[in-house]
Design an enzyme around this catalytic site. Structure first.
Site, PDB file in Angstrom:
ATOM      1  N   LYS A  54       0.592  -1.081  -0.027  1.00  0.00           N
ATOM      2  CA  LYS A  54      -0.184  -0.004   0.041  1.00  0.00           C
ATOM      3  C   LYS A  54       1.255   1.018  -0.241  1.00  0.00           C
ATOM      4  O   LYS A  54       0.383   2.691  -0.376  1.00  0.00           O
ATOM      5  CB  LYS A  54      -0.762  -0.614   0.938  1.00  0.00           C
ATOM      6  CG  LYS A  54      -1.922  -0.845   1.156  1.00  0.00           C
ATOM      7  CD  LYS A  54      -3.456  -0.265   0.987  1.00  0.00           C
ATOM      8  CE  LYS A  54      -4.523  -0.782   1.262  1.00  0.00           C
ATOM      9  NZ  LYS A  54      -4.521  -2.551   1.562  1.00  0.00           N
ATOM     10  N   ASP A 211     -17.024 -10.712  -2.988  1.00  0.00           N
ATOM     11  CA  ASP A 211     -18.117  -9.512  -3.346  1.00  0.00           C
ATOM     12  C   ASP A 211     -17.720  -9.262  -4.995  1.00  0.00           C
ATOM     13  O   ASP A 211     -18.244  -9.457  -6.171  1.00  0.00           O
ATOM     14  CB  ASP A 211     -18.223  -8.304  -2.944  1.00  0.00           C
ATOM     15  CG  ASP A 211     -17.053  -7.290  -2.077  1.00  0.00           C
ATOM     16  OD1 ASP A 211     -15.815  -8.374  -2.193  1.00  0.00           O
ATOM     17  OD2 ASP A 211     -16.612  -6.754  -3.527  1.00  0.00           O
TER      18      ASP A 211
END
Ligand SMILES: *Cc1c(COP(=O)(O)O)cnc(C)c1O
Length: 319
Positions: A54, A211
């Site tokens: 990140k 998802d």
């Protein structure tokens, strides 16, 4: 296809990140190769600044702001690694950082975020909407919002890990990438499919939070309730407006692994490769080594996305 990010942006991010991000090592494992009859290359982003990839997206996004925006500061929401990444990247840019974190985020991640000098705002991830809180606070304080995945400059930065891996090891047959909101996967897809048009790229989600897989099957972004999984870095509830089109068009498939499979990877990395990999960081490896994609004889790239884990918890998992 016209995406909001292209491989050119990944290249530009790589220039900005040169000598700022760590060019993380790529490790092989004879044990992994013998177990699977494939050839594994692990891109070790657990050795990146702040212990996760990140940093790449966060640093690139802050570097892309105007001087005035940087002076005023940035705000974000994160379950942990993006928070630390923004905190450290903003420190390097002499910017203020305000981080919205869930009350139940791992202690180590909260402590590290504070340690980099960021301010923290706590919320309840089961009852409150972090995106709404972020918008309110950003208006009130004149801060620029840098979301954890759904932002072109974040995606471009994340794509530099796969770019480095492929430039180092050459033609891979398959690349396995952890999937939360899709910043890492969409950036990796841009890099991998540009550099190796024939490569197959798989996103890997926790079973409880699939998802992304549902979205790919349905052809639209599916929202789920906050999943309960030990893969806290991938406990997102939906893909993004920027990440979904790239994933939808370029990914070969999205796979899932159970928390149990993640737990079983941690002793493997600790014992065989002398590494700490956090549960979310194990997603891609677990799918590649245990799932039903046939990998025999193939050259496999795996992104180990992070290594931030509470040590007491880690000791239980590997003990
Ligand atoms: C954030 C994160 C991911 C998921 O990245 P997305 O860009 O949200 O898909 C995977 N692994 C680790 C360690 C992370 O911190």
């Amino acid at each position: 296809m016209n995406y909001s990010v292209t491989y050119k942006d990944v290249e530009a991010a790589a220039v900005r990140l040169k000598d700022k991000a760590i060019k993380t090592p790529v490790f092989t494992s004879r044990t992994a190769n013998e177990l699977t009859k494939a050839q594994f290359y692990f891109k070790c982003e657990n050795y990146q600044h702040v212990g996760a990839f990140k940093f790449r997206g966060a640093f690139n996004a802050i570097a892309c702001l105007t001087a005035e925006q940087r002076r005023a500061g940035v705000i974000t929401y994160s379950s942990g690694n993006h928070a630390q990444a923004i905190a450290y990247a903003s420190k390097l840019h002499n910017s203020r950082a305000l981080i919205i974190m869930p009350k139940d985020a791992p202690e180590i991640k909260m402590a590290a975020t504070k340690g980099y000098g960021a301010e923290i705002y706590l919320y309840d991830r089961y009852t409150e909407d972090r995106e709404i809180i972020a918008q309110q606070l950003s208006k009130e304080h004149g801060l620029t919002l840098i979301p954890p995945y759904d932002h072109p400059d974040v995606i471009a930065g994340q794509g530099t890990a796969a770019k480095e891996l492929i430039e180092e090891v050459g033609a891979l047959d398959y690349l396995f990438v952890p999937l939360g909101g899709g910043g890492l996967l969409s950036g990796s897809l841009l890099a991998a499919k540009y550099l190796l048009p024939n490569i197959k790229v798989f996103g890997v989600e926790p079973e409880a939070g699939n998802d992304g897989q549902q979205s790919l099957r349905k052809g639209e972004i599916i929202h789920i309730t906050a999943p309960k999984t030990i893969a806290d870095g991938a406990a997102t509830t939906h893909l993004g407006q920027h990440t979904f089109p790239i994933i939808q068009n370029l990914v070969d498939d999205i796979l899932t692994v159970s928390d149990q499979e993640l737990v079983s990877m941690m002793p493997f990395f600790a014992e065989r490769m002398k590494m700490i990999v956090e549960p979310t960081g194990c997603l891609a490896a677990a799918a590649a080594m245990k799932n039903n994609v046939p990998i025999e004889g193939k050259k496999i790239g795996v992104i180990l996305s992070g290594g931030n884990v509470d040590l007491k918890q880690f000791a239980k998992w590997v003990g």
